[in-house]
Write a protein that holds these residues in place. Structure first.
Motif, PDB file in Angstrom:
ATOM      1  N   PRO A   1     -11.039  -1.703  -1.719  1.00  0.00           N
ATOM      2  CA  PRO A   1     -11.148  -3.036  -1.116  1.00  0.00           C
ATOM      3  C   PRO A   1     -10.431  -4.096  -1.958  1.00  0.00           C
ATOM      4  O   PRO A   1     -10.003  -3.818  -3.078  1.00  0.00           O
ATOM      5  CB  PRO A   1     -12.657  -3.290  -1.139  1.00  0.00           C
ATOM      6  CG  PRO A   1     -13.172  -2.474  -2.261  1.00  0.00           C
ATOM      7  CD  PRO A   1     -12.288  -1.267  -2.362  1.00  0.00           C
ATOM      8  N   ASN A   2     -10.330  -5.283  -1.398  1.00  0.00           N
ATOM      9  CA  ASN A   2      -9.686  -6.372  -2.133  1.00  0.00           C
ATOM     10  C   ASN A   2     -10.724  -7.262  -2.789  1.00  0.00           C
ATOM     11  O   ASN A   2     -11.866  -7.358  -2.342  1.00  0.00           O
ATOM     12  CB  ASN A   2      -8.797  -7.174  -1.185  1.00  0.00           C
ATOM     13  CG  ASN A   2      -7.613  -6.340  -0.755  1.00  0.00           C
ATOM     14  OD1 ASN A   2      -7.090  -5.532  -1.527  1.00  0.00           O
ATOM     15  ND2 ASN A   2      -7.201  -6.512   0.496  1.00  0.00           N
ATOM     16  N   ILE A   3     -10.283  -7.942  -3.847  1.00  0.00           N
ATOM     17  CA  ILE A   3     -11.196  -8.792  -4.615  1.00  0.00           C
ATOM     18  C   ILE A   3     -11.358 -10.158  -3.938  1.00  0.00           C
ATOM     19  O   ILE A   3     -10.488 -10.603  -3.195  1.00  0.00           O
ATOM     20  CB  ILE A   3     -10.642  -8.934  -6.063  1.00  0.00           C
ATOM     21  CG1 ILE A   3     -10.640  -7.552  -6.736  1.00  0.00           C
ATOM     22  CG2 ILE A   3     -11.406  -9.948  -6.884  1.00  0.00           C
ATOM     23  CD1 ILE A   3     -11.988  -6.888  -6.856  1.00  0.00           C
TER      24      ILE A   3
ATOM     25  N   ASN B   1     -10.310   4.327  -7.037  1.00  0.00           N
ATOM     26  CA  ASN B   1     -10.569   3.168  -6.195  1.00  0.00           C
ATOM     27  C   ASN B   1      -9.505   2.122  -6.548  1.00  0.00           C
ATOM     28  O   ASN B   1      -9.631   1.391  -7.522  1.00  0.00           O
ATOM     29  CB  ASN B   1     -11.988   2.659  -6.485  1.00  0.00           C
ATOM     30  CG  ASN B   1     -12.484   1.696  -5.437  1.00  0.00           C
ATOM     31  OD1 ASN B   1     -11.720   1.286  -4.561  1.00  0.00           O
ATOM     32  ND2 ASN B   1     -13.749   1.312  -5.524  1.00  0.00           N
ATOM     33  N   HIS B   2      -8.444   2.101  -5.740  1.00  0.00           N
ATOM     34  CA  HIS B   2      -7.273   1.262  -6.022  1.00  0.00           C
ATOM     35  C   HIS B   2      -7.536  -0.161  -5.510  1.00  0.00           C
ATOM     36  O   HIS B   2      -6.929  -0.616  -4.538  1.00  0.00           O
ATOM     37  CB  HIS B   2      -6.070   1.897  -5.306  1.00  0.00           C
ATOM     38  CG  HIS B   2      -4.739   1.342  -5.659  1.00  0.00           C
ATOM     39  ND1 HIS B   2      -3.954   1.835  -6.667  1.00  0.00           N
ATOM     40  CD2 HIS B   2      -4.035   0.325  -5.133  1.00  0.00           C
ATOM     41  CE1 HIS B   2      -2.823   1.160  -6.736  1.00  0.00           C
ATOM     42  NE2 HIS B   2      -2.844   0.227  -5.810  1.00  0.00           N
ATOM     43  N   ILE B   3      -8.450  -0.844  -6.169  1.00  0.00           N
ATOM     44  CA  ILE B   3      -8.850  -2.171  -5.676  1.00  0.00           C
ATOM     45  C   ILE B   3      -7.709  -3.185  -5.818  1.00  0.00           C
ATOM     46  O   ILE B   3      -6.885  -3.081  -6.729  1.00  0.00           O
ATOM     47  CB  ILE B   3     -10.122  -2.702  -6.406  1.00  0.00           C
ATOM     48  CG1 ILE B   3      -9.900  -2.742  -7.922  1.00  0.00           C
ATOM     49  CG2 ILE B   3     -11.337  -1.860  -6.080  1.00  0.00           C
ATOM     50  CD1 ILE B   3     -10.959  -3.510  -8.677  1.00  0.00           C
ATOM     51  N   GLY B   4      -7.700  -4.156  -4.924  1.00  0.00           N
ATOM     52  CA  GLY B   4      -6.655  -5.192  -4.957  1.00  0.00           C
ATOM     53  C   GLY B   4      -7.028  -6.290  -5.942  1.00  0.00           C
ATOM     54  O   GLY B   4      -7.490  -7.354  -5.553  1.00  0.00           O
ATOM     55  N   ASP B   5      -6.838  -5.993  -7.251  1.00  0.00           N
ATOM     56  CA  ASP B   5      -7.304  -6.955  -8.251  1.00  0.00           C
ATOM     57  C   ASP B   5      -6.159  -7.622  -9.018  1.00  0.00           C
ATOM     58  O   ASP B   5      -6.347  -8.096 -10.129  1.00  0.00           O
ATOM     59  CB  ASP B   5      -8.259  -6.259  -9.237  1.00  0.00           C
ATOM     60  CG  ASP B   5      -7.547  -5.168 -10.027  1.00  0.00           C
ATOM     61  OD1 ASP B   5      -6.388  -4.865  -9.705  1.00  0.00           O
ATOM     62  OD2 ASP B   5      -8.150  -4.621 -10.966  1.00  0.00           O
TER      63      ASP B   5
ATOM     64  N   LEU C   1       5.415  -7.136  -6.554  1.00  0.00           N
ATOM     65  CA  LEU C   1       4.654  -7.074  -5.297  1.00  0.00           C
ATOM     66  C   LEU C   1       3.740  -5.853  -5.239  1.00  0.00           C
ATOM     67  O   LEU C   1       3.770  -4.996  -6.122  1.00  0.00           O
ATOM     68  CB  LEU C   1       5.623  -7.034  -4.119  1.00  0.00           C
ATOM     69  CG  LEU C   1       6.409  -8.322  -3.905  1.00  0.00           C
ATOM     70  CD1 LEU C   1       7.811  -8.172  -4.458  1.00  0.00           C
ATOM     71  CD2 LEU C   1       6.459  -8.689  -2.453  1.00  0.00           C
ATOM     72  N   TYR C   2       2.991  -5.797  -4.160  1.00  0.00           N
ATOM     73  CA  TYR C   2       2.098  -4.658  -3.864  1.00  0.00           C
ATOM     74  C   TYR C   2       2.899  -3.354  -3.975  1.00  0.00           C
ATOM     75  O   TYR C   2       2.432  -2.361  -4.525  1.00  0.00           O
ATOM     76  CB  TYR C   2       1.571  -4.887  -2.442  1.00  0.00           C
ATOM     77  CG  TYR C   2       0.621  -3.867  -1.857  1.00  0.00           C
ATOM     78  CD1 TYR C   2      -0.589  -3.572  -2.471  1.00  0.00           C
ATOM     79  CD2 TYR C   2       0.908  -3.238  -0.635  1.00  0.00           C
ATOM     80  CE1 TYR C   2      -1.471  -2.660  -1.896  1.00  0.00           C
ATOM     81  CE2 TYR C   2       0.036  -2.337  -0.056  1.00  0.00           C
ATOM     82  CZ  TYR C   2      -1.161  -2.040  -0.684  1.00  0.00           C
ATOM     83  OH  TYR C   2      -2.030  -1.152  -0.104  1.00  0.00           O
ATOM     84  N   SER C   3       4.132  -3.392  -3.454  1.00  0.00           N
ATOM     85  CA  SER C   3       4.981  -2.201  -3.446  1.00  0.00           C
ATOM     86  C   SER C   3       5.341  -1.752  -4.864  1.00  0.00           C
ATOM     87  O   SER C   3       5.328  -0.552  -5.159  1.00  0.00           O
ATOM     88  CB  SER C   3       6.256  -2.479  -2.667  1.00  0.00           C
ATOM     89  OG  SER C   3       6.879  -3.622  -3.209  1.00  0.00           O
TER      90      SER C   3
ATOM     91  N   TYR D   1      -6.135   7.442   1.658  1.00  0.00           N
ATOM     92  CA  TYR D   1      -6.860   7.082   2.881  1.00  0.00           C
ATOM     93  C   TYR D   1      -6.643   5.602   3.131  1.00  0.00           C
ATOM     94  O   TYR D   1      -7.378   4.759   2.620  1.00  0.00           O
ATOM     95  CB  TYR D   1      -8.353   7.413   2.759  1.00  0.00           C
ATOM     96  CG  TYR D   1      -8.575   8.882   2.910  1.00  0.00           C
ATOM     97  CD1 TYR D   1      -8.544   9.467   4.169  1.00  0.00           C
ATOM     98  CD2 TYR D   1      -8.728   9.705   1.814  1.00  0.00           C
ATOM     99  CE1 TYR D   1      -8.678  10.831   4.321  1.00  0.00           C
ATOM    100  CE2 TYR D   1      -8.862  11.076   1.954  1.00  0.00           C
ATOM    101  CZ  TYR D   1      -8.840  11.616   3.210  1.00  0.00           C
ATOM    102  OH  TYR D   1      -8.957  12.970   3.368  1.00  0.00           O
ATOM    103  N   ILE D   2      -5.582   5.312   3.850  1.00  0.00           N
ATOM    104  CA  ILE D   2      -5.248   3.913   4.156  1.00  0.00           C
ATOM    105  C   ILE D   2      -4.976   3.843   5.659  1.00  0.00           C
ATOM    106  O   ILE D   2      -4.471   4.810   6.231  1.00  0.00           O
ATOM    107  CB  ILE D   2      -3.977   3.450   3.406  1.00  0.00           C
ATOM    108  CG1 ILE D   2      -3.992   3.909   1.944  1.00  0.00           C
ATOM    109  CG2 ILE D   2      -3.832   1.936   3.478  1.00  0.00           C
ATOM    110  CD1 ILE D   2      -2.756   3.516   1.159  1.00  0.00           C
ATOM    111  N   ASP D   3      -5.269   2.713   6.278  1.00  0.00           N
ATOM    112  CA  ASP D   3      -5.160   2.694   7.736  1.00  0.00           C
ATOM    113  C   ASP D   3      -3.706   2.819   8.203  1.00  0.00           C
ATOM    114  O   ASP D   3      -2.772   2.663   7.444  1.00  0.00           O
ATOM    115  CB  ASP D   3      -5.948   1.527   8.347  1.00  0.00           C
ATOM    116  CG  ASP D   3      -5.176   0.249   8.493  1.00  0.00           C
ATOM    117  OD1 ASP D   3      -4.059   0.277   9.007  1.00  0.00           O
ATOM    118  OD2 ASP D   3      -5.724  -0.796   8.089  1.00  0.00           O
TER     119      ASP D   3
END
Ligand code: ARG
Length: 576
Positions: free
Chosen positions: A122-124, A157-161, A312-314, A336-338
């Motif tokens: 999840p994202n922070i 858990n690859h959180i968006g931090d 970036l995210y990439s 497991y990503i949408d």
């Protein structure tokens, strides 16, 4: 027991003997209701045509040359060109005995591999919402199954931090002079995030300040890192609550968010430039890939560095693949990503391949999933169009389960009521999710989730508690009994073959990651048990040998339900 695999192996041997190719597929399946057999081969016609042989004659020859081993009793042919397999009851009885006292029901482990599973993530500064259910619950099931099969599973858990949102949030906190961040709850933090975003989108001065804040944070400025850490911790504390109540195996030690890769980004960018994979354009650093074109047929670029030198995210995901391959030395990475990130992930994998970041013995899989919808086929949201918080959803399910239990038994002890409704309520939401084909969207429907009959967790949990009470009533100590399982009629045989298929099902899911196959299996097994119990005597069976055999049979069924549900992360209850 992988009966299907064994029959396929022997059939292929016979096919090769009769001129077929090594890679031919006889397509062995469980027999359809029409056939009286246990398994059938559906692929013979196609192979015969390819070899220009008379199909029926060919099928006869193949059948004759199949080694029955100790598995098959007989093999027959039916029109137009099916081969039918009848499994030997003796063989089944022996296999069932091997299962009954084995903790893992005699299921073999696979060749041990190192598997990284990237899930939940999840994202922070945001509450986990209903959209996170899929990645979290499906990912956790696969993790459990892979571990059960003997693999070395690394949960991540690859959180968006890490990323530009922190520049906005920190600027807002400083600008409004918000104190006591430690005492803030996630609700308030999420609100701040939203407000800071509005400011960022509408005020140039705020945008500039936010960018400056971000650079300060990236440069490890103590004050900024202090606030960032607080923001992350507030969110993680809430997420932890959800993982706990949902019985998810993700712990704090499994958090390896975007910030983990922050010191690797510079090197990745310069390496990609050096290898001529990335180039500078309008101040940005971009990777162009031949394979990926936009609607106008133009090559589409993946930006890995902005004009202001931020990444970036990439960029993080490329560094992340490199790390998982070269440092962790994983054999498999599962995401497991949408489904919306499908193309993005393909690009990232392609870039990593080009840069030679992916070891030869590493395979990467994106197991995508669809969206959860409401009854009107629109994304599932609150009436006011807001996202539904996962925690609220779980609480609601527990509350609804409580009502159902009270309806059945209003004298239930309060402590037991609370415990049971939690197991049922949490199980119901998870099961509903897992019983859907992950690739498809599904409609969230309370009535279906909490149905007492049908493909639901309550139905299966109920079957489990029924078996438990039958065994208890029998007062038979199975461990001390010498009598063996005996198959006395065709229905016992059918149920037994179903039991032996458990291993096949688990192995299938480890290959394609479709947990709904396990749900369907457990549901069918439970309903087969119920039908059997309606038709045949168990406790009141007069023949002692048959009685014991049946008790042993249902004991194995209950063990499969327990293990099967636990692989789905769902608990069983002895008494409902
Ligand atoms: N935080 C991301 C999101 O909410 C998901 C991250 C998935 N993992 C990854 N390695 N990109 O969309």
């Amino acid at each position: 027991m992988k009966i299907k695999e064994k029959i396929a192996k022997e059939t292929i041997k016979s096919l090769i003997l009769n001129g077929a190719n090594k890679n031919c597929d006889p397509i062995i399946i469980k027999s359809s209701k029409k056939q009286k057999s246990d398994y059938q081969a559906n692929g013979i016609m196609k192979i015969a045509i390819k070899l220009k042989k008379n199909p029926k004659e060919f099928a006869k020859k193949i059948a004759k040359n199949i080694n029955k081993k100790n598995i098959l009793k007989k093999i027959t042919i039916s029109n137009p060109c099916f081969i039918n397999f009848f499994v030997s009851s003796k063989f089944i009885e022996k296999e069932l005995e091997n299962m009954i006292f084995c903790k893992r029901l005699n299921i073999k482990k696979q060749n041990k591999k190192k598997i990284v599973v990237d899930y939940s993530s999840p994202n922070i500064a945001k509450n986990m919402h209903v959209g996170h259910l899929r990645s979290t619950v499906i990912g956790d099931t696969i993790v459990r199954i892979m571990e059960f099969l003997g693999h070395n599973v690394i949960r991540e858990n690859h959180i968006g931090d890490w990323g530009h949102q922190y520049g906005m949030i920190i600027t807002y906190i400083k600008e409004k002079n918000i104190k006591n961040i430690s005492k803030m709850n996630l609700e308030k933090l999420e609100n701040i995030y939203k407000k800071s975003k509005t400011m960022f989108d509408n005020f140039e001065y705020f945008k500039k300040k936010s960018k400056k804040s971000l650079i300060k944070m990236y440069k490890n400025n103590k004050k900024y890192i202090y606030i960032w850490k607080k923001i992350v911790n507030i969110t993680l504390l809430e997420n932890k609550k959800i993982y706990k109540i949902l019985n998810i195996t993700l712990k704090s030690k499994h958090i390896k968010g975007e910030s983990f890769y922050k010191n690797m980004l510079k090197d990745v960018i310069s390496d990609l430039i050096k290898k001529k994979i990335a180039k500078k354009k309008n101040g940005k650093i971009i990777v162009y890939l031949k394979k990926f074109k936009n609607k106008l047929g133009k090559k589409m670029g993946v930006i890995i560095q902005n004009e202001d030198k931020t990444f970036l995210y990439s960029t993080i995901d490329i560094a992340c693949i490199k790390h998982r391959s070269k440092i962790i030395k994983a054999n498999k990475i599962i995401y497991y990503i949408d489904y919306r990130q499908k193309r993005y992930l393909k690009q990232i994998i392609e870039i990593s391949k080009k840069a030679k970041y992916i070891n030869k013995n590493l395979s990467i899989h994106h197991y995508e999933f669809g969206t959860i919808l409401n009854k009107k086929n629109k994304p599932f949201m609150t009436r006011k169009g807001k996202t539904i918080k996962l925690y609220d959803l779980i609480k609601k399910s527990i509350k609804k389960s409580k009502k159902i239990i009270l309806k059945k038994n209003n004298k239930i002890n309060k402590k037991i009521l609370n415990k049971t409704s939690k197991i049922i309520g949490v199980g119901a939401i998870k099961y509903f999710e897992l019983s859907k084909n992950r690739k498809k969207n599904y409609i969230f429907n309370w009535k279906k989730i909490l149905k007492l009959y049908g493909n639901t967790s309550i139905y299966i949990q109920y079957a489990y508690s029924r078996i438990f009470s039958i065994i208890k009533k029998s007062k038979i100590n199975i461990k001390k009994i010498k009598d063996k399982i005996i198959i006395t009629n065709s229905e016992e045989k059918k149920i037994s073959i179903k039991i032996l298929q458990f291993e096949e099902i688990i192995n299938d899911i480890s290959k394609n990651s479709y947990p709904h196959i396990l749900c369907n299996y457990l549901y069918n097994l439970s309903s087969n048990f119920s039908k059997f119990y309606e038709k045949y005597y168990i406790l009141s069976e007069k023949n002692k040998k048959i009685k014991i055999s049946r008790i042993k049979l249902i004991l194995i069924i209950s063990k499969i339900i327990k293990i099967g549900l636990s692989l789905l992360g769902i608990k069983t209850i002895k008494k409902i």
